[in-house]
Design a protein around this motif. Structure first.
Motif, PDB file in Angstrom:
ATOM      1  N   LEU A 159       0.842  -1.106   0.166  1.00  0.00           N
ATOM      2  CA  LEU A 159      -0.105   0.239   0.040  1.00  0.00           C
ATOM      3  C   LEU A 159       0.942   1.099  -0.080  1.00  0.00           C
ATOM      4  N   PHE A 160       0.808   1.729  -1.173  1.00  0.00           N
ATOM      5  CA  PHE A 160       1.852   3.005  -1.429  1.00  0.00           C
ATOM      6  C   PHE A 160       1.127   4.504  -1.105  1.00  0.00           C
ATOM      7  N   GLY A 161       1.976   5.446  -0.976  1.00  0.00           N
ATOM      8  CA  GLY A 161       1.145   6.712  -0.898  1.00  0.00           C
ATOM      9  C   GLY A 161       1.884   7.601  -0.015  1.00  0.00           C
ATOM     10  N   PRO A 162       1.528   8.993  -0.069  1.00  0.00           N
ATOM     11  CA  PRO A 162       2.241  10.058   0.699  1.00  0.00           C
ATOM     12  C   PRO A 162       1.770   9.744   2.178  1.00  0.00           C
ATOM     13  N   ALA A 182      -5.382  -0.331   5.327  1.00  0.00           N
ATOM     14  CA  ALA A 182      -4.704  -1.696   5.580  1.00  0.00           C
ATOM     15  C   ALA A 182      -5.667  -2.631   6.541  1.00  0.00           C
ATOM     16  N   VAL A 183      -5.960  -1.673   7.672  1.00  0.00           N
ATOM     17  CA  VAL A 183      -6.960  -2.438   8.612  1.00  0.00           C
ATOM     18  C   VAL A 183      -8.203  -2.987   8.028  1.00  0.00           C
ATOM     19  N   ASP A 209       2.761  -1.449   4.642  1.00  0.00           N
ATOM     20  CA  ASP A 209       2.195  -0.138   5.004  1.00  0.00           C
ATOM     21  C   ASP A 209       3.250   0.760   5.275  1.00  0.00           C
ATOM     22  N   GLY A 210       3.774   1.723   4.272  1.00  0.00           N
ATOM     23  CA  GLY A 210       4.888   2.575   4.533  1.00  0.00           C
ATOM     24  C   GLY A 210       6.140   1.990   4.302  1.00  0.00           C
TER      25      GLY A 210
END
Ligand code: ADP
Ligand code: ADP
Length: 207
Positions: A5-8, A17-18, A84-85
């Motif tokens: 899961l990609f993004g600023p 994600a949860v 995530d991150g």
């Protein structure tokens, strides 16, 4: 299933994600959460993380990869994960490919949550969380239940989030071509209600 899961910062990666992890039956792996846990324990490594996190700078790859290696060796991550991150640099992405290959796995899909920078600042500065459960809220967009005591992350100030966004543009965006070259990237509009965004992600995953 291994999903990135990609993004600023503040795009909604943790929130989403949860929401999708049960359906995918894999854990969420958030390097930010892992670093905050180390920081709370007050270990020398946690203190090192804090220097970077407080300034909105990326933690050096070697330290992040050490954490990830250990996390992926846990039994709950044996069938896949939602990252995530992470990865946040090209070097992290290459190292992740190698780590997964050793386990006979590979990244299956990459979902990018696209959110404009002004929304990002608004989301991050209004972010609050329940220190007991870790549940994330927003003062306006997802308000905590009345009476619940929530806390704010110390790096969620406008100044630090702008620095984090610069780091994203300079060091993290270059990760996308790595996955684009493999045809793995799906771009999803991250602006909308929490439910709308979840539906878009499900549609992108074909789930
Ligand atoms: P990330 O993990 O990408 O940093 P979070 O999931 O923590 O992002 O979300 C950042 C903030 O924005 C939180 O306060 C969260 O409640 C809020 N948020 C998440 N998704 C949305 C959305 N679709 N619309 C408005 N606010 C959102
Ligand atoms: P957000 O998605 O809201 O930016 P995170 O919790 O993912 O927040 O990250 C918070 C901070 O932790 C980052 O600004 C950075 O200092 C550090 N960090 C988290 N993950 C990584 C990573 N994969 N590589 C380097 N630094 C990281």
């Amino acid at each position: 299933m291994d999903l990135v899961l990609f993004g600023p910062p503040g795009a909604g990666k943790g929130t989403q994600a949860v929401r999708i992890r049960e359906q995918l039956d894999v854990p969420q792996i958030s390097t930010g959460d892992m670093m905050r846990a180390a920081r709370r324990e007050g270990t020398p490594l946690g203190k090192k993380f804090d220097e970077y996190m407080s300034a909105g700078k990326l933690v050096p790859d070697a330290l992040v990869l050490e954490l990830m290696k250990e996390r992926l060796s846990k039994p709950d991550a044996a069938k896949g994960a939602i990252f995530d991150g992470f990865p946040r640099t090209v070097a992290q992405a290459e190292a992740l490919d190698e780590l997964l290959a050793e386990m006979g796995r590979k990244i299956d899909q990459v979902v990018v949550l696209e959110v404009p920078v002004e929304d990002i600042v608004d989301r991050v500065t209004g972010r609050r969380s329940d220190p007991t459960s870790g549940q994330v809220y927003h003062v306006r967009y997802n308000p905590p239940p009345a009476g619940l005591e929530v806390v704010q992350r110390k790096d969620d100030t406008e100044e630090v989030v702008r620095k984090r966004f610069q780091e994203y543009e300079a060091n993290t965006m270059p990760v996308l071509p790595h996955y684009d070259a493999k045809g793995l990237v799906k771009r999803v509009d991250g602006v909308g209600s929490l439910d709308e965004v979840t539906e878009r992600i499900r549609a992108a995953l074909g789930a």
